[in-house]
Design a protein around this motif. Structure first.
Motif, PDB file in Angstrom:
ATOM      1  N   GLU A   1       0.807  -1.214   0.000  1.00 57.02           N
ATOM      2  CA  GLU A   1       0.000   0.000   0.000  1.00 57.02           C
ATOM      3  C   GLU A   1       0.846   1.272   0.000  1.00 57.02           C
ATOM      4  OE1 GLU A   1      -0.235  -2.430   2.249  1.00 57.02           O
ATOM      5  OE2 GLU A   1      -2.241  -3.274   2.069  1.00 57.02           O
ATOM      6  N   ASP A   2       1.993   1.211   0.663  1.00 56.59           N
ATOM      7  CA  ASP A   2       2.859   2.393   0.755  1.00 56.59           C
ATOM      8  C   ASP A   2       3.751   2.560  -0.480  1.00 56.59           C
ATOM      9  OD1 ASP A   2       4.788   0.433   1.042  1.00 56.59           O
ATOM     10  OD2 ASP A   2       5.414   1.054   3.044  1.00 56.59           O
ATOM     11  N   GLY A   3       3.559   1.717  -1.498  1.00 57.13           N
ATOM     12  CA  GLY A   3       4.312   1.819  -2.738  1.00 57.13           C
ATOM     13  C   GLY A   3       5.580   0.980  -2.780  1.00 57.13           C
ATOM     14  N   GLU A   4       5.935   0.357  -1.653  1.00 61.58           N
ATOM     15  CA  GLU A   4       7.137  -0.481  -1.635  1.00 61.58           C
ATOM     16  C   GLU A   4       6.937  -1.667  -2.569  1.00 61.58           C
ATOM     17  OE1 GLU A   4       9.927  -3.069   1.402  1.00 61.58           O
ATOM     18  OE2 GLU A   4       8.197  -2.019   2.196  1.00 61.58           O
ATOM     19  N   LYS A   5       7.959  -1.964  -3.352  1.00 62.86           N
ATOM     20  CA  LYS A   5       7.907  -3.056  -4.326  1.00 62.86           C
ATOM     21  C   LYS A   5       8.759  -4.203  -3.827  1.00 62.86           C
ATOM     22  CE  LYS A   5      10.256  -2.624  -8.170  1.00 62.86           C
ATOM     23  NZ  LYS A   5      10.723  -2.266  -9.521  1.00 62.86           N
ATOM     24  N   ILE A   6       8.191  -5.390  -3.851  1.00 65.62           N
ATOM     25  CA  ILE A   6       8.921  -6.590  -3.409  1.00 65.62           C
ATOM     26  C   ILE A   6       8.915  -7.601  -4.554  1.00 65.62           C
ATOM     27  CG2 ILE A   6       8.956  -8.507  -1.784  1.00 65.62           C
ATOM     28  CD1 ILE A   6       7.725  -6.619   0.262  1.00 65.62           C
TER      29      ILE A   6
END
Length: 68
Positions: free
Chosen positions: A63-68
């Protein structure tokens, strides 16, 4: 590699693999075996993202834009 990413997602979401298996409508043992083999299809990855309420586009997006 994907199994590790999914485990990171579960930690970030405060969920266990048992919780995920339940959301996916599968047995925890089946999911454990998938993790052990690190054998997930694209369809399964999309279903996992949907179960976690996040987006999957070859990557997982939190949700916070972090990409995994």
């Amino acid at each position: 590699m994907m199994a590790e990413k999914i485990k990171i997602l579960l930690i970030k979401k405060g969920m266990s693999s048992v919780d995920l298996a339940e959301k996916l409508g599968t047995k925890p043992q089946n999911l454990y075996n998938k993790f052990k083999r690190d054998n997930f299809s694209e369809k399964e990855l999309i279903e996992i993202a949907e179960a976690l309420g996040i987006k999957y586009e070859g990557f997982f997006f939190l949700e916070d834009g972090e990409k995994i």
